[in-house]
Enzyme design. Structure first.
Site, PDB file in Angstrom:
ATOM      1  N   GLY A  59       4.717 -13.881  -7.797  1.00  0.00           N
ATOM      2  CA  GLY A  59       3.843 -14.321  -8.885  1.00  0.00           C
ATOM      3  C   GLY A  59       3.678 -15.940  -8.691  1.00  0.00           C
ATOM      4  CB  CYS A  86       8.577 -15.056  -3.920  1.00  0.00           C
ATOM      5  SG  CYS A  86       8.207 -16.722  -3.886  1.00  0.00           S
ATOM      6  CE1 TYR A  87       7.487 -16.643 -12.363  1.00  0.00           C
ATOM      7  CE2 TYR A  87       7.978 -14.166 -12.782  1.00  0.00           C
ATOM      8  CZ  TYR A  87       7.726 -15.422 -13.092  1.00  0.00           C
ATOM      9  OH  TYR A  87       7.786 -15.701 -14.691  1.00  0.00           O
ATOM     10  CG  HIS A 173       6.323 -13.225   0.164  1.00  0.00           C
ATOM     11  ND1 HIS A 173       5.903 -12.533  -1.261  1.00  0.00           N
ATOM     12  CD2 HIS A 173       6.159 -14.475  -0.208  1.00  0.00           C
ATOM     13  CE1 HIS A 173       5.764 -13.488  -2.087  1.00  0.00           C
ATOM     14  NE2 HIS A 173       5.907 -14.779  -1.505  1.00  0.00           N
ATOM     15  CD  GLU A 175       5.679  -8.943  -0.343  1.00  0.00           C
ATOM     16  OE1 GLU A 175       7.060  -9.311   0.373  1.00  0.00           O
ATOM     17  OE2 GLU A 175       5.392  -9.776  -1.233  1.00  0.00           O
ATOM     18  CB  SER A 227     -21.334   8.520  -4.288  1.00  0.00           C
ATOM     19  OG  SER A 227     -20.093   8.276  -3.634  1.00  0.00           O
ATOM     20  N   GLY A 228     -21.123  10.725  -1.667  1.00  0.00           N
ATOM     21  CA  GLY A 228     -21.316  10.739  -0.229  1.00  0.00           C
ATOM     22  C   GLY A 228     -20.122  10.004   0.409  1.00  0.00           C
ATOM     23  N   GLY A 229     -19.441   9.070  -0.487  1.00  0.00           N
ATOM     24  CA  GLY A 229     -18.528   8.057  -0.153  1.00  0.00           C
ATOM     25  C   GLY A 229     -17.009   9.178   0.080  1.00  0.00           C
ATOM     26  CG  ASP A 231     -12.902   6.547  -2.168  1.00  0.00           C
ATOM     27  OD1 ASP A 231     -12.309   6.842  -1.067  1.00  0.00           O
ATOM     28  OD2 ASP A 231     -13.219   5.393  -2.779  1.00  0.00           O
ATOM     29  CB  SER A 232     -17.058  10.798  -4.946  1.00  0.00           C
ATOM     30  OG  SER A 232     -17.921  10.516  -4.076  1.00  0.00           O
ATOM     31  CE  LYS A 372     -12.325   3.782   1.357  1.00  0.00           C
ATOM     32  NZ  LYS A 372     -13.226   4.064   0.184  1.00  0.00           N
TER      33      LYS A 372
END
Ligand code: XMP
Length: 516
Positions: A59, A86-87, A173, A175, A227-229, A231-232, A372
Site C-alpha cells: 500500500g 511490503c506495507y 513484491h 506477485e 451486449s455482445g461482449g 462477459d454478458s 477477464k
C-alpha cells in the site's frame, strides 16, 4: 457463502496497492481460491467461512503515519498463517512490537537479495535471487520472536518470520513478474504453510455457479442484458444452462453502439446460441436523456438508470421476473469495494457503480469473482466462437464517453465511421487480438485543415491503442508509424467531419483508458 469453491481459500486484505489484484491472480493460478477484502473488513465477515491463510497487500501509506490504514489486530491471534507484502510486512512489524522507519536508501526496481535459508516460503529457491522492490520504509527492529530470513545490500530485513505463529513478512513484491521466483514463494506459502490443496479450477467454479444460480432463482424468471461482449454472453449462457427458458435475453440498442454492432450481435446470437434474443431499439430515449450533458459521471448515471428502466418495463411485460443478470467481473467489484477503502473513486462503471439506488430488480452476477482471462477460458470451454472470445472490451456507456462534451447524433455518426476504420486497419495488421483496446475519441475542438484547394474546419480525433491484461493498468502501444499513417490517412480522407488525427501516448496510471 457456503460454496465448494470457498472450502479452501485465502483472504487478501487490500491496503491500497496497485498490485492487490495480481496477488489474487497468483493465488488462483496456484489453484487456490482467493478473495480480496478492504483492509477494514470485519472479523466476523472474514471468518464466516474461515480462510486457510491471510495475505496483507502492499500500500502507498507509511505505517507510522496517523491516518495509516490498519486492519483488525485480532487477525494476528487467529492462529492462521499470514503473509505480509511490503506495507503488509511493515504493518506486521509495527503491530507486533517492532519498529518501522523511513530509509535513507530507498530501493526501487529489481534488487538482488540473499536468502538466509531455503525453508518454508523459500523452499527450493537459490540463495541469490532477484526481486522487485518499491519501498521507502523498512523494518528497523523486528518484533519479538521474529527472525530475518532474507537480506540485501541495503536492507537488513528483506524477509522475516515468526515460525511458530506462521507469520511471514516480505519487503519485496512476489506477485509481480519482475520477481521471477515469486510464483514459487506463493506456492510454498499456500501448500506448505497454509496446507491448501491445489484444487480450485474453472470446471468446479462453473459447476458451483450453475447450482448456485438454480438454487437462488427457484422458479422466478431472470432478465439478461446482453451486449455482445464476452462477459454478458458467458453470464447468459451459463445461466441458460442452469435455468433454461426462465432466462429472457434482451439486447438494448442505446444509440451509442459501434457501426453495425446491433446487427452483428443478433447474428452472433442466432448462429451460436440456442437462446431467444429480444432486440429493443431504445436509442431515441437514451439520446434524449443525454442531450446537452457533458459531465462524464452524469452521462454514466443517466445511461445506467435508463438501462434499468428499460429492463424494468420489459420485466413487467414478461411477468414474474425477479432478477437482472449482469456480467460483472471481479475487477469491477474490487473497484467498487475500494471506493470506501484507501484508493479513491475514479469512475463509476455502469454495471456496478452507475446503477440507480431504487430499482425493482435484484442483481444476479455469476461472474463477479472472476477475472477477464478466466472468463475467456470459460468461453473457450463453452465453445464460443473466436470472434466473441477475442472481442475487445467496450464500455457500457458506449460511444458517449468517447465523445468529449455533449453527445449529438452528428458526432456519433462521425465517430462510428472513424471507429470502423480503426477496427478494420487494426485487424488487417494482425493487431486486434494483441492489443487490449483500439478506438477513437472525438474531441470537442475544430481545427483548420486544407483539402484539395479548400479550407476545412473540422473535428480532431484521438487514436487510442493500449495493451493491458485486465484494464486496471495499461500501456500505450508503440504502433509502427506506417500503420498509424494509414489509419490517419483513411480517417481524414474517408470520414466527413474529421480533418486531424492525433495519437494518445499516455499510460494508465496516470491517465485512464477511456477519456471520460
Ligand atoms: P478506464 O477508462 O477506467 O477503463 O481506464 C478501464 C476499462 O473499463 C472500461 N470502461 C467501462 N466499462 N462501463 C463499462 O462497462 C463503464 O462505464 C466503463 N468505463 C470504462 C474501459 O473501456 C476499459 O476497458
Amino acid at each position: 457463502m457456503k460454496t465448494e469453491k470457498k472450502k479452501e481459500w485465502i483472504a487478501i486484505l487490500d491496503f491500497g496497492s496497485q498490485y492487490t489484484q495480481l496477488i489474487s491472480r497468483r493465488v488462483r493460478e496456484a489453484k487456490v481460491y482467493s478473495e480480496i477484502f478492504p483492509y477494514y473488513v470485519e472479523l466476523n465477515k472474514l471468518l464466516e467461512n474461515p480462510p486457510k491463510g491471510i495475505i496483507l497487500s502492499g500500500g502507498p501509506a507509511s505505517v507510522y503515519e496517523k491516518q495509516a490504514p490498519r486492519c483488525n489486530e485480532k487477525i494476528f491471534e487467529l492462529d492462521l498463517p499470514i503473509l505480509g507484502i511490503c506495507y503488509g510486512a511493515q504493518l506486521i512489524a509495527q503491530v507486533l512490537g517492532g519498529k518501522v522507519a523511513k530509509t535513507s536508501q530507498a530501493e526501487y526496481g529489481r534488487i538482488n537479495i540473499i536468502l538466509d535459508n531455503q525453508e518454508d516460503i523459500f523452499y527450493g529457491l537459490p540463495t541469490n535471487t532477484t526481486c522487485w522492490m518499491s519501498h521507502q520504509d523498512l523494518v528497523k527492529d523486528l518484533p519479538l520472536n521474529f527472525k530475518i530470513i532474507a537480506h540485501s545490500e541495503n536492507t537488513k530485513a528483506v524477509a522475516m518470520v515468526n515460525k511458530s505463529k506462521k507469520i511471514y513478512g516480505v519487503q519485496f513484491h512476489p506477485e509481480v513478474t519482475h520477481t521471477p521466483l515469486g510464483k514459487k514463494i506463493f506456492k510454498n506459502f499456500l501448500y506448505h504453510i497454509c496446507r491448501c490443496n491445489p484444487s480450485w479450477n474453472l470446471e468446479s467454479f462453473i459447476r458451483q455457479s450453475l447450482s448456485e444460480i438454480k438454487e437462488k432463482v427457484g422458479d422466478w424468471k431472470v432478465i439478461a442484458g446482453v451486449s455482445g461482449g464476452i462477459d454478458s454472453l458467458v453470464a447468459a449462457v451459463l445461466t441458460h444452462q442452469a435455468i433454461g427458458n426462465q432466462l429472457h435475453c434482451i439486447f438494448i440498442n442505446n444509440g451509442l453502439l459501434r457501426k453495425g454492432e446491433a446487427e452483428e450481435v443478433q447474428k452472433i446470437f442466432k448462429e451460436n446460441f440456442k437462446i431467444d434474443l429480444n432486440y429493443i431499439d431504445a436509442s431515441n430515449r437514451f439520446l434524449d436523456k443525454l442531450r446537452g450533458v457533458s459531465a462524464p459521471e452524469v452521462k454514466r448515471k443517466i445511461i445506467g438508470e435508463e438501462f434499468i428502466r428499460v429492463f424494468e418495463e420489459n420485466a413487467e411485460r414478461i411477468g414474474k421476473i425477479k432478477y437482472l443478470l449482469q456480467g460483472t467481473l471481479y475487477p469491477d467489484v474490487i473497484e467498487s469495494i475500494s471506493l470506501k477503502g484507501p484508493s479513491s473513486k475514479i469512475k463509476s462503471h455502469h454495471n456496478v457503480g452507475g446503477l440507480p439506488e431504487e430499482m425493482n430488480l435484484k442483481i444476479l452476477e455469476p461472474l463477479k469473482y472472476l477475472f477477464k482471462d478466466e472468463v475467456r477460458k470459460i468461453a473457450k470451454k463453452l465453445k464460443f466462437p473466436q470472434e466473441v472470445i477475442w472481442r475487445q472490451p467496450f464500455p457500457g456507456p458506449g460511444l458517449s464517453i468517447r465523445i468529449i462534451g455533449p453527445v449529438e447524433k452528428e458526432k456519433l455518426d462521425i465517430l462510428r465511421e472513424a471507429d470502423e476504420i480503426i477496427k478494420q486497419e487494426i485487424k488487417k495488421n494482425g493487431l486486434y487480438k494483441k492489443v487490449w483496446q483500439s478506438f477513437g475519441i472525438l474531441l470537442p475542438i475544430k481545427t483548420v485543415g486544407v483539402m484539395g484547394d479548400s479550407r476545412t474546419y473540422d473535428f480532431a480525433l484521438t487514436l487510442r491503442i493500449v495493451s493491458s491484461s485486465d484494464g486496471m493498468t495499461a500501456d500505450w502501444v508503440k504502433i509502427p508509424y506506417k500503420i498509424l499513417g494509414e489509419i490517419s490517412n483513411r480517417i481524414i480522407n474517408e470520414v466527413k467531419g474529421i480533418n486531424r488525427v492525433v495519437y494518445d501516448i499516455s499510460s494508465k496510471p496516470p491517465a485512464t483508458i477511456e477519456w471520460e
